[in-house]
Design a protein around this motif. Structure first.
Motif, PDB file in Angstrom:
ATOM      1  N   SER A   7       0.887  -1.294   0.039  1.00 31.21           N
ATOM      2  CA  SER A   7       0.094   0.440   0.054  1.00 31.21           C
ATOM      3  C   SER A   7       0.523   0.760  -0.012  1.00 31.21           C
ATOM      4  CB  SER A   7      -0.802   0.394   1.184  1.00 31.21           C
ATOM      5  OG  SER A   7      -1.296  -1.073   1.605  1.00 31.21           O
ATOM      6  N   GLU A  26      -3.948   0.621  -2.800  1.00 34.12           N
ATOM      7  CA  GLU A  26      -3.867   0.185  -1.062  1.00 34.12           C
ATOM      8  C   GLU A  26      -3.624  -1.788  -1.389  1.00 34.12           C
ATOM      9  OE1 GLU A  26      -7.472  -1.478   1.446  1.00 34.12           O
ATOM     10  OE2 GLU A  26      -7.053   0.980   1.795  1.00 34.12           O
ATOM     11  N   SER A  46      -1.492   6.327   5.202  1.00 32.97           N
ATOM     12  CA  SER A  46      -2.636   5.298   4.928  1.00 32.97           C
ATOM     13  C   SER A  46      -3.566   6.722   5.489  1.00 32.97           C
ATOM     14  CB  SER A  46      -3.092   4.060   5.794  1.00 32.97           C
ATOM     15  OG  SER A  46      -2.542   4.451   7.655  1.00 32.97           O
TER      16      SER A  46
END
Length: 79
Positions: A7, A26, A46
């Motif tokens: 990711s 992702e 993230s």
């Protein structure tokens, strides 16, 4: 790294000096893209996921993204 199931985010300039564009990948699949304020801070890549709109991925789009990431590695933020 980019061809694995990792990711990561790609951050670049936005439509104005007050924003940045962002793309979130992702687990090796395109998740989405969008814009965030240029002063938006994040400690973990993230967190960029919160700024993107979900889009359907396809092979062609992933190839474009991976080629861009390889050409501009300084714009890639790994998780």
């Amino acid at each position: 790294m980019l061809n694995s199931r990792s990711s990561f985010a790609i951050i670049n300039k936005g439509r104005s000096p007050e924003e940045r564009s962002c793309i979130w990948i992702e687990k090796g699949q395109f998740y989405g893209m969008g814009y965030m304020a240029s002063d938006a801070g994040f400690t973990n890549p993230s967190e960029i996921r919160d700024f993107v709109l979900r889009y359907q991925d396809n092979h062609y789009m992933m190839q474009l993204i991976l080629n861009y990431a390889e050409k501009y590695p300084s714009r890639v933020f790994k998780q």
